[in-house]
Design a protein around this motif. Structure first.
Motif, mmCIF file in Angstrom:
data_model
loop_
_atom_site.group_PDB
_atom_site.id
_atom_site.type_symbol
_atom_site.label_atom_id
_atom_site.label_comp_id
_atom_site.label_asym_id
_atom_site.label_seq_id
_atom_site.Cartn_x
_atom_site.Cartn_y
_atom_site.Cartn_z
ATOM 1 N N LEU A 292 0.832 -1.154 -0.029
ATOM 2 C CA LEU A 292 0.210 -0.057 -0.091
ATOM 3 C C LEU A 292 0.925 1.359 0.024
ATOM 4 N N VAL A 293 0.452 2.116 -0.970
ATOM 5 C CA VAL A 293 1.261 3.498 -0.880
ATOM 6 C C VAL A 293 0.293 4.796 -0.823
ATOM 7 N N GLY A 294 0.808 5.579 -0.118
ATOM 8 C CA GLY A 294 -0.137 6.681 0.235
ATOM 9 C C GLY A 294 0.446 7.790 1.009
ATOM 10 N N ALA A 295 -0.219 8.946 1.087
ATOM 11 C CA ALA A 295 0.300 10.092 2.116
ATOM 12 C C ALA A 295 -0.169 9.815 3.320
ATOM 13 N N SER A 296 -0.965 8.997 3.789
ATOM 14 C CA SER A 296 -1.162 8.718 5.195
ATOM 15 C C SER A 296 -0.706 7.500 5.767
ATOM 16 N N TYR A 297 -1.239 7.067 6.863
ATOM 17 C CA TYR A 297 -0.661 5.832 7.411
ATOM 18 C C TYR A 297 -1.128 4.515 6.610
ATOM 19 N N THR A 298 -0.051 3.687 6.417
ATOM 20 C CA THR A 298 -0.517 2.556 5.677
ATOM 21 C C THR A 298 0.260 1.462 6.607
ATOM 22 N N ALA A 299 -0.312 0.148 6.437
ATOM 23 C CA ALA A 299 0.244 -0.960 6.947
ATOM 24 C C ALA A 299 -0.246 -2.199 5.908
ATOM 25 N N SER A 300 0.834 -2.877 5.447
ATOM 26 C CA SER A 300 0.690 -4.013 4.589
ATOM 27 C C SER A 300 1.231 -5.254 5.340
ATOM 28 N N LEU A 301 0.082 -5.922 5.801
ATOM 29 C CA LEU A 301 0.186 -7.041 6.693
ATOM 30 C C LEU A 301 -0.002 -8.437 6.179
ATOM 31 N N GLY A 302 1.009 -9.350 6.422
ATOM 32 C CA GLY A 302 1.067 -10.766 5.907
ATOM 33 C C GLY A 302 1.771 -10.915 4.752
ATOM 34 N N ASP A 303 1.467 -12.271 4.101
ATOM 35 C CA ASP A 303 2.310 -12.412 2.943
ATOM 36 C C ASP A 303 1.768 -13.587 2.466
ATOM 37 N N ARG A 304 2.237 -14.112 1.289
ATOM 38 C CA ARG A 304 1.831 -15.146 0.887
ATOM 39 C C ARG A 304 2.014 -16.415 1.463
ATOM 40 N N GLY A 305 0.883 -17.104 2.214
ATOM 41 C CA GLY A 305 0.931 -18.243 2.890
ATOM 42 C C GLY A 305 1.075 -17.722 4.425
ATOM 43 N N GLU A 306 1.099 -16.590 4.768
ATOM 44 C CA GLU A 306 1.474 -16.039 6.137
ATOM 45 C C GLU A 306 0.267 -15.201 6.435
ATOM 46 N N SER A 307 -0.843 -15.605 7.235
ATOM 47 C CA SER A 307 -1.888 -14.657 7.478
ATOM 48 C C SER A 307 -1.520 -14.009 8.488
ATOM 49 N N PRO A 308 -1.679 -12.626 8.535
ATOM 50 C CA PRO A 308 -1.260 -11.592 9.789
ATOM 51 C C PRO A 308 -2.457 -12.095 10.988
ATOM 52 N N SER A 309 -1.779 -12.079 12.066
ATOM 53 C CA SER A 309 -2.612 -12.347 13.474
ATOM 54 C C SER A 309 -3.725 -11.425 13.719
ATOM 55 N N ARG A 310 -4.373 -11.494 14.330
ATOM 56 C CA ARG A 310 -5.554 -10.673 14.834
ATOM 57 C C ARG A 310 -4.831 -9.384 15.496
ATOM 58 N N GLU A 311 -3.922 -9.762 16.528
ATOM 59 C CA GLU A 311 -3.086 -8.730 17.397
ATOM 60 C C GLU A 311 -2.416 -7.681 16.521
#
Length: 323
Positions: A292-311
């Motif tokens: 994700l790219v933008g002028a405000s806060y962005t978070a690109s979470l996880g990866d192929r085969g690696e789901s980001p946790s709820r926390e």
């Protein structure tokens, strides 16, 4: 005047990633007149950019269902005549697929594109007069800005400008209809099951957003996504599934949001480009090439085969709320 034809037909997220390159061209090529060939279902996107003069529609997705029918043959012939009728100074293929090369070969002008090593479909490079080397595993926005700079001979710098200023006033007017509360936009659905995030984790995110005073607006692209979204918010107050909207109307809703949380989708990338705090959940793709790219806060979470946790996602929500 420099007449320029950009060839990039799809898809939604890829077209969003293209927009900073268009801003760079407009800033560095004096008197540039930019036309853009795009798939008809995405024609609104290049039209948003103030530097784009003419949007030329192509209909590969519709045509391939009846490629040799009389009506489709006529549409293809008319498009070819239109492309051959204009002499461009530069024709730049920023897609590097055989379907885009098919369009390029019908144009008049010096044809630029990626070289054999850089193109996703290397055979496409055979249709260009000038070929450029751009390393594949770069973030998409940088890759497109680099290709444009090599084509026109300038050095780009600074943060990417997506040219979406027309939506800057939307934040003040797109509130929930019943009151003036903030809202968060949620994109919980995808075309592939391996992209989906667990329902219980979504509901934890919903609870935190509701506790912060945000209403919830869920996006759905088809009947199945609508069904899933309604199941997710069943018995949750201050939440709604939006009806099908035009891309321009979706952009207005996104521009008015306090933040967005979504799966890796074109609309999530559009939210970031609009300058809204945006969290992207990656499960079947990698954010290395399409963060994700933008002028405000962005978070690109996880990866192929690696789901980001709820926390991890909830922690990002806290930062987005603070932003």
């Amino acid at each position: 005047m420099s007449r320029i034809l950009i060839v990039r037909t799809s898809s939604l997220g890829d077209l969003v990633h293209m927009l900073p390159a268009i801003s760079d061209i407009a800033a560095n090529v004096p008197d540039a007149k930019i036309d853009w060939i795009v798939e008809e279902s995405f024609a609104e996107i290049p039209a948003w950019h103030p530097a784009v003069d003419t949007v030329i529609k192509v209909a590969h997705r519709r045509w391939r269902k009846a490629w040799w029918s009389a009506s489709v043959r006529k549409e293809r012939r008319l498009l070819g005549e239109r492309l051959r009728d204009v002499k461009y100074d530069v024709v730049l293929d920023m897609q590097a697929l055989l379907k885009s090369a098919w369009l390029v070969r019908q144009t008049q002008g010096v044809r630029h594109g990626l070289d054999w090593r850089s193109a996703r479909e290397p055979l496409a490079s055979l249709f260009y007069d000038v070929r450029h080397r751009v390393e594949f595993w770069q973030p998409a926005v940088i890759r497109q800005r680099t290709l444009a700079s090599l084509t026109f001979g300038y050095t780009f710098s600074g943060a990417p400008d997506f040219g979406l200023q027309r939506f800057s006033s939307s934040r003040a007017v797109h509130k929930l209809p019943e009151d003036d509360k903030d809202y968060a936009v949620i994109m919980p659905s995808a075309s592939r099951p391996d992209k989906l995030w667990p329902d219980q984790d979504w509901r934890a995110v919903f609870k935190r957003l509701l506790d912060s005073g945000c209403g919830l607006r869920l996006l759905a692209g088809n009947a199945e996504e609508d069904r899933r979204a309604r199941e997710l918010i069943a018995q949750i107050p201050d939440a709604e599934v939006l009806p099908r909207l035009s891309l321009t109307d979706v952009a207005k809703v996104l521009a008015g949001a306090r933040l967005m949380v979504g799966l890796d989708s074109g609309l999530t990338h559009l939210s970031a480009a609009l300058g809204r705090p945006t969290i992207g959940i990656y499960r079947a793709s990698t954010p290395v090439r399409t963060p994700l790219v933008g002028a405000s806060y962005t978070a690109s979470l996880g990866d192929r085969g690696e789901s980001p946790s709820r926390e991890v996602v909830l922690a990002a929500v806290e930062q987005a709320l603070a932003a």
